[in-house]
Design a protein around this motif. Structure first.
Motif: not given
Length: 114
Positions: A81-82, A17, A66, A59-60, A57, A62-64
């Motif tokens: 993150n990640d 991170s 913020t 798409d690449s 965001y 998203k979810g990682r």
């Protein structure tokens, strides 16, 4: 003169991170966000956030990743993150002031090793 000053780049291993911060010398940005550009490639949007807190965001990420802004909205933070392996990439802070135009930071380099 209004500036955007970035910090927080560096070298990290895949899966790790990093936290990027961008501080403005003045308040009043309608939208603040982060773009990135690798050598030989076009600059692309990573994420942005408006004054209401609405986020957008790629798409690449998203979810990682913020994105967040502080009060009174003079800075923006990108928590990554990640992280996935990538060549050295420069991340740029971007702001659209309420008084018009746009501003860019000087860029901060991020390298994710595999």
């Amino acid at each position: 003169q209004v500036e955007l000053v970035e910090s927080g780049g560096g070298l990290v291993q895949a899966g790790g991170s990093l936290r990027l911060s961008c501080a403005s010398t003045r308040f009043g940005f309608s939208i603040m966000g982060w773009y990135r550009q690798a050598a030989g490639k076009q600059r692309e949007l990573v994420a942005d956030i408006n004054r209401c807190g609405d986020t957008n965001y790629s798409d690449s990420v998203k979810g990682r990743f913020t994105i967040s802004r502080d009060y009174p909205k003079t800075s923006v933070v990108l928590q990554m993150n990640d992280l996935e392996p990538e060549e050295p990439t420069v991340y740029y802070c971007h702001g659209i002031p309420s008084w018009g135009g746009e501003l860019w930071g000087q860029g901060t380099q991020v390298t994710v090793s595999s």
